[in-house]
Scaffold this motif. Structure first.
Motif, PDB file in Angstrom:
ATOM      1  N   GLN B 331       0.682  -1.148  -0.118  1.00 10.88           N
ATOM      2  CA  GLN B 331       0.079  -0.086   0.101  1.00 10.88           C
ATOM      3  C   GLN B 331       0.983   1.356   0.160  1.00 10.88           C
ATOM      4  OE1 GLN B 331      -2.749  -0.187   3.533  1.00 10.88           O
ATOM      5  NE2 GLN B 331      -4.212  -0.893   1.820  1.00 10.88           N
ATOM      6  N   GLU B 332       1.854   1.175   0.669  1.00 12.46           N
ATOM      7  CA  GLU B 332       2.978   2.333   0.857  1.00 12.46           C
ATOM      8  C   GLU B 332       3.415   2.630  -0.568  1.00 12.46           C
ATOM      9  OE1 GLU B 332       5.727   2.168   4.113  1.00 12.46           O
ATOM     10  OE2 GLU B 332       7.067   3.422   2.854  1.00 12.46           O
ATOM     11  N   VAL B 333       3.949   1.699  -1.216  1.00 11.20           N
ATOM     12  CA  VAL B 333       4.744   1.784  -2.569  1.00 11.20           C
ATOM     13  C   VAL B 333       3.281   2.417  -3.640  1.00 11.20           C
ATOM     14  CG1 VAL B 333       5.353   0.583  -4.454  1.00 11.20           C
ATOM     15  CG2 VAL B 333       6.167   0.088  -2.253  1.00 11.20           C
ATOM     16  N   LEU B 334       2.113   1.699  -3.236  1.00 12.82           N
ATOM     17  CA  LEU B 334       0.996   2.172  -4.254  1.00 12.82           C
ATOM     18  C   LEU B 334       0.766   3.825  -4.007  1.00 12.82           C
ATOM     19  CD1 LEU B 334      -1.385   1.595  -6.175  1.00 12.82           C
ATOM     20  CD2 LEU B 334      -2.656   0.923  -4.170  1.00 12.82           C
ATOM     21  N   LEU B 335       0.780   4.224  -3.015  1.00 11.55           N
ATOM     22  CA  LEU B 335       0.486   5.388  -2.517  1.00 11.55           C
ATOM     23  C   LEU B 335       1.422   6.488  -2.958  1.00 11.55           C
ATOM     24  CD1 LEU B 335      -1.121   5.331   1.101  1.00 11.55           C
ATOM     25  CD2 LEU B 335      -2.047   6.158  -0.734  1.00 11.55           C
ATOM     26  N   ASP B 336       3.044   6.009  -2.814  1.00 11.78           N
ATOM     27  CA  ASP B 336       3.811   6.721  -3.476  1.00 11.78           C
ATOM     28  C   ASP B 336       3.877   6.923  -4.940  1.00 11.78           C
ATOM     29  OD1 ASP B 336       5.000   7.379  -1.022  1.00 11.78           O
ATOM     30  OD2 ASP B 336       6.260   5.675  -0.681  1.00 11.78           O
ATOM     31  N   ALA B 337       3.461   5.637  -5.535  1.00  8.42           N
ATOM     32  CA  ALA B 337       3.446   5.652  -7.043  1.00  8.42           C
ATOM     33  C   ALA B 337       2.319   6.494  -7.393  1.00  8.42           C
ATOM     34  CB  ALA B 337       3.089   4.234  -7.557  1.00  8.42           C
ATOM     35  N   LEU B 338       1.136   6.617  -6.600  1.00 11.05           N
ATOM     36  CA  LEU B 338      -0.093   7.343  -7.065  1.00 11.05           C
ATOM     37  C   LEU B 338       0.518   8.826  -6.872  1.00 11.05           C
ATOM     38  CD1 LEU B 338      -2.778   5.622  -5.379  1.00 11.05           C
ATOM     39  CD2 LEU B 338      -2.829   6.126  -7.678  1.00 11.05           C
ATOM     40  N   SER B 339       1.068   9.416  -5.854  1.00 10.08           N
ATOM     41  CA  SER B 339       1.618  10.682  -5.816  1.00 10.08           C
ATOM     42  C   SER B 339       2.552  11.034  -6.713  1.00 10.08           C
ATOM     43  CB  SER B 339       2.004  10.974  -4.385  1.00 10.08           C
ATOM     44  OG  SER B 339       3.060  10.418  -4.037  1.00 10.08           O
ATOM     45  N   GLU B 340       3.340  10.137  -7.107  1.00 11.49           N
ATOM     46  CA  GLU B 340       4.289  10.467  -8.320  1.00 11.49           C
ATOM     47  C   GLU B 340       3.883  10.536  -9.621  1.00 11.49           C
ATOM     48  OE1 GLU B 340       8.148   8.756  -8.006  1.00 11.49           O
ATOM     49  OE2 GLU B 340       8.098   9.266  -5.853  1.00 11.49           O
ATOM     50  N   GLY B 341       2.651   9.963  -9.977  1.00 13.53           N
ATOM     51  CA  GLY B 341       2.054   9.923 -11.227  1.00 13.53           C
ATOM     52  C   GLY B 341       2.409   8.966 -11.958  1.00 13.53           C
ATOM     53  N   LEU B 342       3.072   7.582 -11.245  1.00 18.64           N
ATOM     54  CA  LEU B 342       3.389   6.535 -11.826  1.00 18.64           C
ATOM     55  C   LEU B 342       2.215   5.542 -12.476  1.00 18.64           C
ATOM     56  CD1 LEU B 342       6.356   5.554  -9.742  1.00 18.64           C
ATOM     57  CD2 LEU B 342       6.418   7.004 -11.763  1.00 18.64           C
ATOM     58  N   ILE B 343       1.193   5.523 -11.399  1.00 20.75           N
ATOM     59  CA  ILE B 343       0.195   4.708 -11.772  1.00 20.75           C
ATOM     60  C   ILE B 343      -0.698   5.209 -13.080  1.00 20.75           C
ATOM     61  CG2 ILE B 343      -2.008   3.867 -10.933  1.00 20.75           C
ATOM     62  CD1 ILE B 343       0.496   2.504  -9.678  1.00 20.75           C
ATOM     63  N   ASP B 344      -0.843   6.570 -13.025  1.00 23.96           N
ATOM     64  CA  ASP B 344      -1.255   7.315 -14.106  1.00 23.96           C
ATOM     65  C   ASP B 344      -0.713   6.861 -15.457  1.00 23.96           C
ATOM     66  OD1 ASP B 344      -3.165  10.006 -14.616  1.00 23.96           O
ATOM     67  OD2 ASP B 344      -1.485   9.996 -16.027  1.00 23.96           O
ATOM     68  N   THR B 345       0.793   6.975 -15.531  1.00 30.39           N
ATOM     69  CA  THR B 345       1.646   6.547 -16.408  1.00 30.39           C
ATOM     70  C   THR B 345       1.281   4.923 -17.087  1.00 30.39           C
ATOM     71  OG1 THR B 345       3.280   8.129 -15.772  1.00 30.39           O
ATOM     72  CG2 THR B 345       4.068   6.083 -17.297  1.00 30.39           C
ATOM     73  N   PHE B 346       1.161   4.134 -15.984  1.00 32.35           N
ATOM     74  CA  PHE B 346       1.086   2.850 -16.422  1.00 32.35           C
ATOM     75  C   PHE B 346      -0.302   2.759 -17.183  1.00 32.35           C
ATOM     76  CE2 PHE B 346       3.999   1.830 -12.930  1.00 32.35           C
ATOM     77  CZ  PHE B 346       5.294   1.410 -13.788  1.00 32.35           C
ATOM     78  N   VAL B 347      -1.541   3.084 -16.466  1.00 37.08           N
ATOM     79  CA  VAL B 347      -2.628   2.968 -16.840  1.00 37.08           C
ATOM     80  C   VAL B 347      -2.848   3.588 -18.243  1.00 37.08           C
ATOM     81  CG1 VAL B 347      -5.063   3.625 -16.455  1.00 37.08           C
ATOM     82  CG2 VAL B 347      -3.659   2.766 -14.533  1.00 37.08           C
ATOM     83  N   ARG B 348      -2.345   4.670 -18.478  1.00 32.82           N
ATOM     84  CA  ARG B 348      -2.303   5.544 -19.977  1.00 32.82           C
ATOM     85  C   ARG B 348      -1.765   4.570 -21.025  1.00 32.82           C
ATOM     86  NH1 ARG B 348      -5.057   9.960 -19.565  1.00 32.82           N
ATOM     87  NH2 ARG B 348      -5.123  10.932 -17.463  1.00 32.82           N
ATOM     88  N   ALA B 349      -0.531   3.762 -20.504  1.00 32.48           N
ATOM     89  CA  ALA B 349      -0.030   3.186 -21.549  1.00 32.48           C
ATOM     90  C   ALA B 349      -0.436   1.863 -21.791  1.00 32.48           C
ATOM     91  CB  ALA B 349       1.374   2.847 -20.760  1.00 32.48           C
ATOM     92  N   GLY B 350      -1.669   1.547 -21.031  1.00 37.32           N
ATOM     93  CA  GLY B 350      -2.435   0.669 -21.425  1.00 37.32           C
ATOM     94  C   GLY B 350      -2.027  -0.717 -20.349  1.00 37.32           C
ATOM     95  N   ALA B 351      -1.491  -0.629 -19.480  1.00 37.61           N
ATOM     96  CA  ALA B 351      -1.176  -1.690 -18.432  1.00 37.61           C
ATOM     97  C   ALA B 351      -2.590  -1.900 -17.465  1.00 37.61           C
ATOM     98  CB  ALA B 351      -0.190  -1.176 -17.288  1.00 37.61           C
ATOM     99  N   LEU B 352      -2.419  -3.115 -16.841  1.00 43.98           N
ATOM    100  CA  LEU B 352      -3.510  -3.324 -15.943  1.00 43.98           C
ATOM    101  C   LEU B 352      -3.015  -3.325 -14.568  1.00 43.98           C
ATOM    102  CD1 LEU B 352      -5.653  -6.614 -16.698  1.00 43.98           C
ATOM    103  CD2 LEU B 352      -5.361  -5.826 -14.161  1.00 43.98           C
ATOM    104  N   VAL B 353      -3.555  -2.434 -13.679  1.00 45.91           N
ATOM    105  CA  VAL B 353      -3.066  -2.218 -12.518  1.00 45.91           C
ATOM    106  C   VAL B 353      -3.662  -3.361 -11.355  1.00 45.91           C
ATOM    107  CG1 VAL B 353      -2.303  -0.694 -10.564  1.00 45.91           C
ATOM    108  CG2 VAL B 353      -2.079  -0.022 -13.032  1.00 45.91           C
ATOM    109  N   LEU B 354      -2.925  -3.941 -10.581  1.00 43.83           N
ATOM    110  CA  LEU B 354      -3.776  -4.734  -9.769  1.00 43.83           C
ATOM    111  C   LEU B 354      -3.301  -4.512  -8.207  1.00 43.83           C
ATOM    112  CD1 LEU B 354      -2.700  -8.242 -11.427  1.00 43.83           C
ATOM    113  CD2 LEU B 354      -5.238  -7.435 -11.150  1.00 43.83           C
ATOM    114  N   ASN B 355      -4.137  -4.783  -7.291  1.00 44.31           N
ATOM    115  CA  ASN B 355      -3.747  -4.541  -5.918  1.00 44.31           C
ATOM    116  C   ASN B 355      -2.703  -5.032  -5.463  1.00 44.31           C
ATOM    117  OD1 ASN B 355      -5.639  -7.156  -5.993  1.00 44.31           O
ATOM    118  ND2 ASN B 355      -4.485  -7.484  -4.025  1.00 44.31           N
TER     119      ASN B 355
END
Lengths: 163, 423
Positions: B331-355
């Motif tokens: 969860q900590e990694v996920l929150l940091d990745a969210l705040s750095e915009g990394l999850i946005d980058t992955f989803v826009r690239a077409g990745a499937l983000v899991l829990n």
């Protein structure tokens, strides 16, 4: 002295092929586990293994995941002993803890083939194959005591005065 | 004569002045870890005939292998675990979603220098990166630890691995450990303790060091120690659950062997099916068609891994016909990745983000493979059937190689697409 028919495998037999991960978190009895024994390495094994059969393998048997079912399923399938050049340490412990004899044999092991018969004298540390005697080192006393009690749980029950 | 780390810590935990290699000692671990297998362990514990766990504060339980439950059987297992920890007063319990056990124990401050940690999971070796002696054990042994807090361990020989030079981006510690395992083999450190040291290790981030200790088991090692330093102590600030006292090997310790590697000359490495020691430089397998990539797991699901992969896929698209799965390790990694915009980058690239969790790494759920499919993964194991079908193939590589390959649909040398990018 146990006499058994040999199932022969190579080096680095991992616990994923002995007991696949898809069954690892399902509540199964040892008998149900035995139905999946070696499923991803030798699909014929579970259907034809007989009580007293022996597995002979190369180096690093039981590497990979710590899943104890890899030992439990072989024991429940009737395997009397696993003989290998070496074992992964977690599998080695799990086997002893399930009362499954594990034998580290360097000498003569390469001559043993699938379908051969081997005799194992665990107390004397001897494997007999085609008239030849091959010696293996005895287990440390503390470890042998667990095996002799039939596994870790009966051993600890005895120690705690619960048996 | 001086002692290795393994000798020193086992002597200390056994209450002895010194121990010899091969000596069997009885010890009480500082912490013991189990995960979804706690349901099975609690049933073995019941057979011992002891009602209460002797010292509940010694046990840390993290649900991660099959979360959230995809079948009724998994759900029942989780329910039984929640009931068990409540009945036994085990307060160090982390329910599904907090993260993968080997990420959660460091984040929550249990993986401490100078501690002995045993876990009913083979990748428990991960905490060696914090200067702990940590190793995997079985389920029955964990059940007995509930009852007695005691276990026997044999004092191992030690192999010293010295890594000179520095890794050059986008080459990572994953490439280094694959190279080491490929060279020494799946049983190259069997029954041995490994001590990693050298310039490359000193320069490495704490997260990168965890990759080395995590995969020490893949060459048979009992544990994989890295001397804790300021990076380690900084990571643990505000996290450590208690005081700790680092243990270092003596300068005149006796090693079974010393192996040397040069990080500066290392390129990306790939482990080919179906063993982790079947390793080649990426050039030799470049062009192999893939159906799925997996970025995550206890090996490479940390923030620096997601950052590196995101730099490669930013503004681009995952190749048609390829599924890219991304699983942050916690969860900590996920929150940091969210705040750095990394999850946005992955989803826009077409990745499937899991829990956060173990995902499909062990073939239990979430993205398993069909017969004939090929997966390129940042995980630590590529055994036959590991991720589902026994007729599927798994290649292992670094987050950079996985990200570069996701864009092309074939195994790709990340140096061909990596321009240093924005950090």
């Amino acid at each position: 002295m146990n006499e058994g028919r040999v199932w022969r495998y190579g080096d680095d037999v991992n616990t994923d092929v002995i007991f696949p991960g898809k069954y690892t978190y399902q509540p199964l009895t040892p008998e149900e586990m035995a139905e999946h024994a070696l499923e991803d390495l030798d699909p014929d094994f579970a259907g034809s293994v007989k009580e007293g059969d022996v597995i002979v393998a190369g180096a690093n048997f039981g590497c990979g995941s710590s899943r104890e079912q890899a030992a439990t399923c072989l024991k429940a399938a009737g395997v009397a002993a696993v003989i290998a050049k070496s074992f992964s340490r977690i599998f080695f412990r799990n086997a002893i803890n399930n009362g499954l004899p594990v034998i580290e044999l360097r000498e003569g092991i390469d001559t043993i083939e699938k379908g051969d018969t081997v005799k194992v004298n665990f107390a004397k540390g001897i494997v007999i194959h085609k008239g030849n005697e091959y010696h293996f080192p005895a287990l440390p006393e503390e470890v042998l005591a667990i095996l002799n009690d039939g596994g870790l749980i009966p051993h600890v029950r005895k120690e705690l005065g619960k048996a | 004569m001086g002692m290795t780390f393994a000798q020193k810590i086992l002597a200390q935990k056994a209450g002895l002045d010194s121990v010899e290699v091969g000596q069997i000692v009885t010890v009480t671990p500082d912490f013991c870890m189990s995960h979804d297998n706690t349901a099975a362990i609690s049933k073995i514990f019941a057979k011992i005939g002891v009602e209460k766990v002797k010292d509940p504060d010694r046990f840390v339980i993290v649900l991660d292998h099959t979360v959230p439950a995809s079948t009724e059987k998994y759900a029942l297992g989780h329910k039984e675990i929640r009931q068990f920890v409540s009945e036994q007063g085990i307060s160090h319990f982390y329910d599904g979603g907090v993260g993968i056990c080997h990420q959660v124990l460091p984040e929550k401050g249990y993986a401490l220098p100078g501690t002995l940690i045993l876990g009913s999971d083979s990748h428990t070796t991960t905490y060696g990166a914090f200067g702990a002696f940590s190793a995997g054990i079985g389920r029955s042994e964990m059940a007995v630890l509930y009852a007695t807090s005691k276990i026997w361990l044999k004092t191992p020989e030690t192999i010293k691995i010295v890594v000179h030079g520095k890794l050059e981006e986008p080459v990572t510690s994953k490439d280094l450990i694959l190279k080491i395992i490929g060279d020494i083999g799946a049983d190259g450190a069997l029954y041995r303790s490994i001590e990693f040291s050298g310039e490359a290790i000193a320069e490495m981030s704490q997260a990168s060091r965890m990759v080395l200790s995590n995969m020490a088991i893949e060459c048979g090692a009992k544990n994989g120690y890295i001397a804790p330093d300021d990076k380690t102590f900084r990571f643990l600030e505000g996290r450590a659950v208690r005081e700790y006292h680092p243990v270092y090997p003596d300068p005149d310790a006796q090693y079974e062997q010393t192996l040397e590697f040069d990080a500066s000359k290392l390129g990306p490495q790939v482990a080919k099916p179906h063993t982790v020691d079947n390793v080649s430089p990426v050039e030799e397998v470049a062009g192999t068609k893939i159906d799925q990539v997996l970025l995550g797991t206890c090996t490479n699901g940390r923030l620096e891994d997601l950052r590196l992969a995101a730099r490669i896929v930013a503004g681009k698209k995952v190749a048609a016909g390829v599924r890219m799965l991304v699983l942050p390790a916690s969860q900590e990694v996920l929150l940091d990745a969210l705040s750095e915009g990394l999850i946005d980058t992955f989803v826009r690239a077409g990745a499937l983000v899991l829990n956060p969790g173990c995902g499909p790494c062990l073939g239990a759920h979430q993205g398993v493979l069909a017969p004939g499919e090929v997966c390129l993964s940042t995980a630590n194991r590529n055994f036959k059937g590991r991720m589902g079908s026994r007729e599927a193939e798994i290649y292992l590589a670094s987050p950079a190689t996985v990200a570069a390959s996701a864009l092309t649909g074939v195994i790709t040398d990340p140096r061909t697409v990596f321009d240093g990018g924005a950090k």
